[in-house]
Design a protein around this motif. Structure first.
Motif, mmCIF file in Angstrom:
data_model
loop_
_atom_site.group_PDB
_atom_site.id
_atom_site.type_symbol
_atom_site.label_atom_id
_atom_site.label_comp_id
_atom_site.label_asym_id
_atom_site.label_seq_id
_atom_site.Cartn_x
_atom_site.Cartn_y
_atom_site.Cartn_z
ATOM 1 N N ILE A 1 0.847 -1.197 0.000
ATOM 2 C CA ILE A 1 0.000 0.000 0.000
ATOM 3 C C ILE A 1 0.880 1.243 0.000
ATOM 4 C CG2 ILE A 1 -1.815 1.238 1.253
ATOM 5 C CD1 ILE A 1 -2.715 -1.438 0.148
ATOM 6 N N VAL A 2 1.935 1.204 0.783
ATOM 7 C CA VAL A 2 2.852 2.348 0.882
ATOM 8 C C VAL A 2 3.688 2.500 -0.385
ATOM 9 C CG1 VAL A 2 4.838 3.280 2.138
ATOM 10 C CG2 VAL A 2 2.981 2.165 3.385
ATOM 11 N N ALA A 3 4.232 1.380 -0.841
ATOM 12 C CA ALA A 3 5.132 1.414 -2.001
ATOM 13 C C ALA A 3 4.914 0.172 -2.859
ATOM 14 C CB ALA A 3 6.588 1.488 -1.546
ATOM 15 N N VAL B 1 -5.363 -3.641 13.333
ATOM 16 C CA VAL B 1 -6.023 -3.432 12.040
ATOM 17 C C VAL B 1 -4.996 -3.684 10.950
ATOM 18 C CG1 VAL B 1 -7.303 -1.841 10.570
ATOM 19 C CG2 VAL B 1 -7.554 -1.709 13.074
ATOM 20 N N ASN B 2 -5.229 -4.729 10.175
ATOM 21 C CA ASN B 2 -4.293 -5.146 9.135
ATOM 22 C C ASN B 2 -4.779 -4.623 7.779
ATOM 23 O OD1 ASN B 2 -1.978 -6.795 8.244
ATOM 24 N ND2 ASN B 2 -3.546 -8.000 7.210
ATOM 25 N N LEU B 3 -4.016 -3.700 7.199
ATOM 26 C CA LEU B 3 -4.418 -3.036 5.963
ATOM 27 C C LEU B 3 -3.563 -3.528 4.808
ATOM 28 C CD1 LEU B 3 -4.689 0.537 7.494
ATOM 29 C CD2 LEU B 3 -6.589 -1.007 6.972
ATOM 30 N N SER B 4 -4.221 -4.032 3.765
ATOM 31 C CA SER B 4 -3.494 -4.604 2.633
ATOM 32 C C SER B 4 -4.254 -4.328 1.343
ATOM 33 C CB SER B 4 -3.313 -6.108 2.832
ATOM 34 O OG SER B 4 -4.565 -6.775 2.724
ATOM 35 N N ASN B 5 -3.953 -5.121 0.309
ATOM 36 C CA ASN B 5 -4.636 -4.961 -0.978
ATOM 37 C C ASN B 5 -5.961 -5.699 -1.057
ATOM 38 O OD1 ASN B 5 -2.852 -3.271 -2.415
ATOM 39 N ND2 ASN B 5 -1.451 -4.967 -2.758
ATOM 40 N N PRO C 1 -3.357 -13.414 4.290
ATOM 41 C CA PRO C 1 -3.998 -12.221 4.866
ATOM 42 C C PRO C 1 -3.333 -11.740 6.149
ATOM 43 C CG PRO C 1 -5.651 -13.844 4.215
ATOM 44 C CD PRO C 1 -4.313 -14.524 4.104
ATOM 45 N N PHE C 2 -2.819 -12.690 6.955
ATOM 46 C CA PHE C 2 -2.137 -12.336 8.199
ATOM 47 C C PHE C 2 -1.113 -13.418 8.490
ATOM 48 C CE2 PHE C 2 -1.944 -11.144 12.805
ATOM 49 C CZ PHE C 2 -1.749 -9.779 12.635
ATOM 50 N N ASP C 3 0.090 -13.000 8.840
ATOM 51 C CA ASP C 3 1.236 -13.872 9.084
ATOM 52 C C ASP C 3 0.870 -15.028 10.037
ATOM 53 O OD1 ASP C 3 3.567 -14.951 10.207
ATOM 54 O OD2 ASP C 3 4.491 -13.019 10.600
#
Length: 227
Positions: free
Chosen positions: A11-13, A140-144, A185-187
């Protein structure tokens, strides 16, 4: 009140820093913090495009590269992204970027920015450790991805979105082992730790600023609740 965000590096890069998103994100976070002087935020950031690009380059040249070596490349990418975010929020984030979440004792300012620590897990696990340290009951896990699915929707058209799922059932989906660059989705390591610590996780789209505002405010949101 402490909120913990695990912000996916993609999301950042996605390849290079997404300045449009980062400007919007900065505006939201500053607005949310300004509404209540008691609010604090922990922001843990992943490696994103730079991590994948450099890991791929290494494995192209040295196919038998060990996971630990690839992990260190990913960790360094998280630290680059974290320094960028630290610079964006420098006026409200006076402390240095956190590398080791087990050594943090003081929450100075309104925000902490953290990056990767050591091989064996992703920054999701660092987020869980910091949530536990500062008594936050959720990450809160934010991803694609907008929601967790029963399977990879890109490969399986029958995959269905999940609104909520227990840790037991989620861990059956993702397993227990971490592999650098693993797309889950989460490690798995973070999932095991979160379950043990009684911490819940929300998985949601990182680019949906209005949805993130709803999550931070405890309102109805689009995403998946784990735990």
């Amino acid at each position: 009140m402490v909120k913990v965000l695990s912000l996916g590096g993609s999301i950042v890069a996605p390849e290079t820093p997404d300045t449009g998103f980062l400007s919007e994100f900065s505006g939201l976070i500053r607005s949310w913090l300004s509404e209540d002087s008691g609010r604090k935020l922990i922001l843990v950031v992943g490696g994103g495009g730079p991590a994948r690009i450099y890991q791929k380059a290494l494995k192209t040249i040295v196919p038998e590269t060990e996971n630990e070596t690839a992990d260190w490349i990913g960790i360094m990418a998280t630290r680059l992204n974290a320094q960028l975010l630290k610079g964006i929020f420098a006026d409200i984030c006076p402390g240095d970027v956190i590398y080791d979440p087990t050594t943090v004792s003081i929450f100075s300012g309104r925000m902490i920015v953290a990056a990767g620590w050591k091989p064996g897990f992703s920054t999701d696990n660092d987020a869980v450790l910091l949530a536990e340290r500062f008594s936050a009951d959720m990450v809160v896990n934010l991803s694609n991805i907008e929601k967790v699915y029963t399977d990879d929707p890109k490969k399986n058209p029958e995959a269905k979105p999940i609104d909520s799922i227990s840790w037991k059932d989620f861990r059956k989906m993702v397993g227990d082992e971490w592999v650098p660059g693993k797309n889950v989705p989460f490690d798995p390591v973070a999932s095991r730790h979160a379950e043990k610590a009684g911490i819940k996780v929300i998985c949601a789209s990182g680019r949906d600023i209005n949805n993130l505002r709803a999550i931070l405010n405890g309102e109805d949101f689009t995403g998946t609740l784990i735990g």
